[in-house]
Design a protein around this motif. Structure first.
Motif, PDB file in Angstrom:
ATOM      1  N   LYS B   6       0.846  -1.195   0.000  1.00 19.47           N
ATOM      2  CA  LYS B   6       0.000   0.000   0.000  1.00 19.47           C
ATOM      3  C   LYS B   6       0.885   1.250   0.000  1.00 19.47           C
ATOM      4  O   LYS B   6       1.528   1.569   0.989  1.00 19.47           O
ATOM      5  CB  LYS B   6      -0.904  -0.010   1.222  1.00 19.47           C
ATOM      6  N   TYR B   7       0.923   1.913  -1.115  1.00 23.89           N
ATOM      7  CA  TYR B   7       1.636   3.179  -1.211  1.00 23.89           C
ATOM      8  C   TYR B   7       0.566   4.250  -1.318  1.00 23.89           C
ATOM      9  O   TYR B   7      -0.407   4.075  -2.031  1.00 23.89           O
ATOM     10  CB  TYR B   7       2.479   3.238  -2.485  1.00 23.89           C
ATOM     11  N   ASN B   8       0.718   5.345  -0.619  1.00 18.92           N
ATOM     12  CA  ASN B   8      -0.160   6.468  -0.907  1.00 18.92           C
ATOM     13  C   ASN B   8       0.659   7.745  -0.933  1.00 18.92           C
ATOM     14  O   ASN B   8       1.175   8.159   0.086  1.00 18.92           O
ATOM     15  CB  ASN B   8      -1.323   6.584   0.078  1.00 18.92           C
ATOM     16  N   GLY B   9       0.809   8.292  -2.101  1.00 22.64           N
ATOM     17  CA  GLY B   9       1.639   9.481  -2.270  1.00 22.64           C
ATOM     18  C   GLY B   9       1.254  10.532  -1.243  1.00 22.64           C
ATOM     19  O   GLY B   9       0.100  10.783  -0.989  1.00 22.64           O
ATOM     20  N   HIS B  10       2.244  11.125  -0.593  1.00 23.28           N
ATOM     21  CA  HIS B  10       1.947  12.092   0.466  1.00 23.28           C
ATOM     22  C   HIS B  10       2.814  13.328   0.281  1.00 23.28           C
ATOM     23  O   HIS B  10       3.618  13.400  -0.646  1.00 23.28           O
ATOM     24  CB  HIS B  10       2.194  11.464   1.833  1.00 23.28           C
ATOM     25  N   SER B  13       6.666  13.383  -0.491  1.00 27.93           N
ATOM     26  CA  SER B  13       6.974  12.470  -1.585  1.00 27.93           C
ATOM     27  C   SER B  13       8.364  12.666  -2.159  1.00 27.93           C
ATOM     28  O   SER B  13       8.918  11.771  -2.761  1.00 27.93           O
ATOM     29  CB  SER B  13       5.960  12.650  -2.700  1.00 27.93           C
TER      30      SER B  13
END
Lengths: 138, 106, 238
Positions: B6-10, B13
């Motif tokens: 699970k990657y979620n760009g934040h 980044s």
């Protein structure tokens, strides 16, 4: 952000992995007979790092020195050899850095293009270093 | 079964640092070249604030952001990374203050 | 009686159930025909000299992508490499770097495949499907050349110093596969994929070292894909 590995290995593998002395984390200590070949790009990158560290330390110490907190530094960089090292580092870092910018904003990512560009970088580094070094010695 | 990570760009980044590293790099090439080559002779141009200002500001950023990239590659432990990053911040802020002092003293 | 040439294979050996430490074992391999492949040499070792040697291979013609190996310090497919092309008689064969070793030359590609799945390597459609097939113009199809040929051998990702350094780094392969769908005219999943790639373990971690480009047995260019993704991210203002 990565969450923990959600995938569960099958039972047999899990036992094996526990016994394995080389988890992913300890990759650096992996005993290698032959280290990875230094291709053009990797050489360029390593030199970029080394020259970057030299320049970074130079800049910081230069500021500290000029502000009067590291007088020894002025004496250290007073001689021609130290200056030449910084000059080479700067010229290489500048041209190679420009090449790295070209990778993203031009077609520098092509295989044929980047090795040629690196040769240009090396040539320019030599030429500009010599030009810059003349006044240091005269 | 393969599920994927699970990657979620934040916000952290690295896009901004990446872009600024390139922009500052190109400006630094010009500024340092002027500074270096003029200091060999009279140093008249090399000490103008239009040269020294960007040199110090962007130079400190470019240096420490570069050091951070190197730290990220070679320091595995999260705690050590945080400590080293804090040291970079302290060094950076100190250097910026000293740089201001140097520029204003000229 | 032919006077055949011999080359030495120095092969990484490690069986976690028996060995405490990995070691290297040397074998003499006979060159039996001109243009003999590295895989034939490995098969010779396995079938005639030492049946305990483990390595992956399946299709033996560069399609399945099972036999990525580190040969003399470069990642390549053993089934696409001629021994004579290596230009040396002493060949050091190691498992792919940056991956856990399960046994001998067999590495754990689990993490690699998971990263591949992470970038959603399939067509994502949001608008309703047309009655017939999706139309794609020849020009749009051309954009996919040099991207779709990937066989997932892992040579690129495991050659990447950023991949060695950062456990969570997605790796060149994931970017190549993501880009293949990002520029596909039929795909509508950019909004789903780009946030995954815009990560500190994503495209910004690439130092443009080109090891992946040099290693790819299919002559693909993951660096170009990474550059393309970065441009997309910048243009869309992430």
């Amino acid at each position: 952000m990565v969450e923990d590995n959600e995938l569960n290995f099958t039972g047999v593998c899990k036992i094996k992995y526990k016994g394995c002395k080389m988890p992913r984390k300890d990759l650096v200590t992996y005993p290698k007979k032959v280290s990875y070949k230094k291709h053009t790009g990797m050489t360029a990158w390593l030199l970029h790092r080394i020259s970057g560290v030299i320049l970074g330390l130079y800049l910081l110490l230069h500021i500290f020195g000029k502000a009067g907190y590291a007088d020894w530094f002025g004496a250290l960089t007073g001689n021609a050899i130290a200056r030449i090292i910084v000059l080479v580092a700067f010229v290489y870092h500048a041209f190679n850095g420009f090449r790295i910018v070209l990778i993203d904003f031009s077609n520098g990512a092509e295989k044929e293009v980047f090795s040629k560009q690196f040769m240009v970088v090396v040539l320019l580094t030599i030429v500009v270093t010599i030009i810059g070094a003349i006044p240091l010695f005269s | 079964m393969i599920k994927g990570y699970k990657y979620n760009g934040h916000g952290d980044s690295g896009l901004f640092e990446w872009l600024l590293q390139r922009v500052s790099g190109v400006i630094l090439i010009v500024v340092i070249a002027v500074h270096f080559f003029s200091m060999i002779k009279s140093g008249e141009w090399g000490l103008k604030s239009i040269v020294l200002g960007p040199l110090f500001a962007l130079g400190i950023f470019h240096t420490l952001n570069g050091f951070k990239a190197i730290t990220d590659d070679y320091v595995k432990s999260t705690i050590w990374r945080a400590i080293i990053l804090a040291i970079y911040w302290i060094v950076g802020v100190t250097a910026a203050v000293l740089a201001l002092k140097v520029v204003s003293g000229l | 009686m032919s006077t055949n040439k011999f080359v030495t294979f120095e092969i990484f050996r490690y069986d976690p159930e028996k060995d405490k430490e990995p070691y290297y074992q040397t074998y003499k391999v006979e060159i039996r025909r001109p243009g003999m492949l590295l895989l034939e040499g490995l098969n010779q070792v396995k079938w005639e000299l030492d049946p305990t040697l483990s390595f992956r291979r399946s299709c033996r013609e560069g399609v399945c992508g099972s036999d990525g190996l580190n040969v003399n310090g470069v990642n390549m497919l053993s089934c696409m490499t001629k021994i004579e092309d290596l230009g040396t008689d002493h060949i050091v064969i190691q498992p792919l770097p940056g991956m856990r070793v399960i046994r001998d030359l067999v590495t754990d590609v689990d993490d690699f495949f998971q990263k591949f799945i992470t970038v959603k390597p399939y067509l994502i459609r949001k608008s309703p499907a047309p009655d017939k097939e999706f139309y794609q113009s020849p020009e749009d199809r051309k954009l996919l050349d040099g991207l779709y040929e990937c066989i997932l051998c892992g040579c690129c990702s495991s050659s990447c110093p950023s991949y060695w350094a950062d456990e969570k780094y997605l790796g060149p392969n994931a970017f190549l596969r993501a880009y293949r769908y990002l520029i596909d005219s039929r795909d509508e999943g950019a909004e789903d994929r780009l946030p995954i790639l815009n990560d500190k373990h994503g495209v910004w971690r690439c130092h443009t070292i080109y090891n992946c480009v040099e290693a790819c047995p299919k002559q693909l260019n993951p660096t170009k894909a990474i550059v393309g993704i970065r441009r997309m991210l910048l243009e869309r203002g992430y």
